[in-house]
Motif scaffolding. Sequence first.
Motif, PDB file in Angstrom:
ATOM      1  N   LYS A 213       0.831 -15.492  21.318  1.00 38.40           N
ATOM      2  CA  LYS A 213       2.090 -14.993  21.030  1.00 38.40           C
ATOM      3  C   LYS A 213       2.666 -13.902  21.694  1.00 38.40           C
ATOM      4  N   GLY A 214       2.087 -13.338  22.927  1.00 34.35           N
ATOM      5  CA  GLY A 214       2.859 -12.652  23.754  1.00 34.35           C
ATOM      6  C   GLY A 214       2.894 -11.165  23.554  1.00 34.35           C
ATOM      7  N   ALA A 215       1.964 -10.795  22.705  1.00 33.44           N
ATOM      8  CA  ALA A 215       1.937  -9.480  22.318  1.00 33.44           C
ATOM      9  C   ALA A 215       1.685  -8.368  23.323  1.00 33.44           C
ATOM     10  N   ASP A 216       0.919  -8.827  24.388  1.00 35.78           N
ATOM     11  CA  ASP A 216       0.788  -8.021  25.630  1.00 35.78           C
ATOM     12  C   ASP A 216       2.229  -7.857  26.254  1.00 35.78           C
ATOM     13  N   LEU A 217       3.194  -8.649  26.237  1.00 39.17           N
ATOM     14  CA  LEU A 217       4.434  -8.549  26.894  1.00 39.17           C
ATOM     15  C   LEU A 217       5.256  -7.536  25.875  1.00 39.17           C
ATOM     16  N   LEU A 218       4.997  -7.490  24.650  1.00 34.14           N
ATOM     17  CA  LEU A 218       5.575  -6.467  23.784  1.00 34.14           C
ATOM     18  C   LEU A 218       5.234  -4.984  24.244  1.00 34.14           C
ATOM     19  N   VAL A 219       3.863  -4.927  24.381  1.00 37.51           N
ATOM     20  CA  VAL A 219       3.550  -3.555  24.919  1.00 37.51           C
ATOM     21  C   VAL A 219       4.231  -2.946  25.970  1.00 37.51           C
ATOM     22  N   GLU A 220       4.775  -3.655  27.072  1.00 34.68           N
ATOM     23  CA  GLU A 220       5.510  -3.509  28.093  1.00 34.68           C
ATOM     24  C   GLU A 220       6.949  -3.356  27.864  1.00 34.68           C
ATOM     25  N   VAL A 221       7.453  -4.239  26.983  1.00 41.33           N
ATOM     26  CA  VAL A 221       8.822  -4.560  26.905  1.00 41.33           C
ATOM     27  C   VAL A 221       9.336  -3.267  25.946  1.00 41.33           C
ATOM     28  N   ILE A 222       8.695  -2.903  24.835  1.00 44.25           N
ATOM     29  CA  ILE A 222       9.324  -1.923  23.883  1.00 44.25           C
ATOM     30  C   ILE A 222       9.635  -0.712  24.418  1.00 44.25           C
ATOM     31  N   PRO A 223       8.635  -0.070  25.236  1.00 41.72           N
ATOM     32  CA  PRO A 223       8.813   1.543  25.800  1.00 41.72           C
ATOM     33  C   PRO A 223      10.161   1.393  26.448  1.00 41.72           C
ATOM     34  N   GLU A 224      10.266   0.320  27.341  1.00 35.40           N
ATOM     35  CA  GLU A 224      11.306   0.260  28.345  1.00 35.40           C
ATOM     36  C   GLU A 224      12.884   0.106  27.683  1.00 35.40           C
ATOM     37  N   VAL A 225      12.916  -0.732  26.703  1.00 32.86           N
ATOM     38  CA  VAL A 225      14.023  -0.894  25.947  1.00 32.86           C
ATOM     39  C   VAL A 225      14.230   0.372  25.256  1.00 32.86           C
ATOM     40  N   CYS A 226      13.232   1.096  24.584  1.00 31.69           N
ATOM     41  CA  CYS A 226      13.436   2.511  23.912  1.00 31.69           C
ATOM     42  C   CYS A 226      14.120   3.299  24.707  1.00 31.69           C
ATOM     43  N   ARG A 227      13.440   3.443  26.058  1.00 31.18           N
ATOM     44  CA  ARG A 227      13.980   4.513  27.230  1.00 31.18           C
ATOM     45  C   ARG A 227      15.395   4.294  27.471  1.00 31.18           C
ATOM     46  N   LEU A 228      15.742   2.916  27.705  1.00 30.10           N
ATOM     47  CA  LEU A 228      17.316   2.407  28.041  1.00 30.10           C
ATOM     48  C   LEU A 228      18.395   2.738  26.960  1.00 30.10           C
ATOM     49  N   TYR A 229      17.976   2.309  25.473  1.00 22.30           N
ATOM     50  CA  TYR A 229      18.908   2.640  24.545  1.00 22.30           C
ATOM     51  C   TYR A 229      18.324   3.689  23.569  1.00 22.30           C
ATOM     52  N   PRO A 230      18.651   4.866  23.388  1.00 23.32           N
ATOM     53  CA  PRO A 230      18.137   5.629  22.439  1.00 23.32           C
ATOM     54  C   PRO A 230      18.464   5.078  20.984  1.00 23.32           C
ATOM     55  N   ASN A 231      19.477   4.163  20.953  1.00 29.29           N
ATOM     56  CA  ASN A 231      19.973   4.113  19.486  1.00 29.29           C
ATOM     57  C   ASN A 231      18.958   2.429  19.001  1.00 29.29           C
TER      58      ASN A 231
END
Length: 448
Positions: A213-231
């Motif tokens: 289900k791509g849980a390993d992808l989430l581990v890399e995607v979530i921090p980057e999105v949070c860095r780019l978008y504080p909201n």
Amino acid sequence: MGERKRHRILMVSDFFYPNFGGVENHIYYLSQCLLKLGHKVVVMTHAYQNRSGVRYMTGGLKVYYVPWRPFLMQNTFPTFYGTLPIVRTILIRENISLVHGHQAFSTLCHEALMHARTMGYKVVFTDHSLYGFADAGSIHMNKVLQFTLAEVSQAICVSHTSKENTVLRSGLPPEKVFVIPNAVDTAMFKPAPTRLSRHEIVIVVISRLVYRKGADLLVEVIPEVCRLYPNVRFIVGGDGPKRVRLEEMREKHSLQDRVEMLGAVQHSQVRSVLITGHIFLNSSLTEAFCIAILEAASCGLLTVSTRVGGVPEVLPDDMVVLAKPDPSDMVQAIEKAISILPNIDPEQMHNRMKELYNWHDVAKRTEIVYDRALKCSKQNLLKRLSRYLSCGAWAGKLFCLVMIIDFIFWHLLQRWQPAEDIEEVPDFVLSHDQDDGIPRDNKNQCFG
């Protein structure tokens, strides 16, 4: 137009309530709609915890929880012939005319279809997943599928990609395989009564937290999105072996206040989670269809998903943003989704889903497959064995031996307990309302 012929259908799978998932929901909703069309539907699955014996569910759906316990991944231990007596008894007691098996992973499905063919019943198989061709597990599974489908009357796949995959794996003629997609209960999955503010953007993930289900992808995607978008804030629902990695990621990047981990979410609570978000994120690495995307779209969420399997067939282009199963490409897709959020109208999206996907339409199309299956001619044992011989130099001979032994056991059972000694049960007839919906008021009560 002639009067609709009433079929007596036995649905068989290891996957059913009290578990919740794509296969479980498909069997439940399809069965309910077939009952509404006037057919008799009985479900056969293995026992779950203390749930054993015969149970009745919403709409008079009868379920046989046979006394077999799950062995691995909710599958029963393969016995080949151990299930023959109980399958035969159910088929005779319920006066079944057609057996419909679900999911290539299901041991109970394969064995029930094998016994049904031996006894001369017409069988239909629905494949809900995609499989590879290279690894040892897939090679083994594909050979089992080739055996099961060698004599199937008709087959159903949930997407065109799934059909291509099944035909290649099983060698089944394409004209015997129908594509009937999944659907969503739009009455259950409605948007929030009031539109959410976009001052804080909430991205929802509801999935089993496993590699596929791509849980390993989430581990890399979530921090980057949070860095780019504080909201931006994430809500992650689901459980599995990869949950530990997500918890570690949250601590490593100090995102405890921006990534909420809900754990396992009951299906009855999925809508309440979805309507708290703006975007639904699906990171699957393989998917034949994906009912979760339909549920999210029905709740008015814009979907961001990996472009894998049958996912591109599910939603129109303006309701989904597709990405490669790569972290950087998924981050770009989420950026695009955030930019087009102002153009999304949840109510309008919900109304479009009502038109696109409907379980009653799925049932009517499945009914056509049943009609075609029941018109297939009967064949004697020698003609049937010739189909198995074509499955391979060694495998073909092995499959023939398996079917000959099954045929002998069936005749021994016929002598030991003749069919006329097995009492047929009276049909349970429930009066339905004339509306087109599935009765839901007592669904949770009956499921309990």
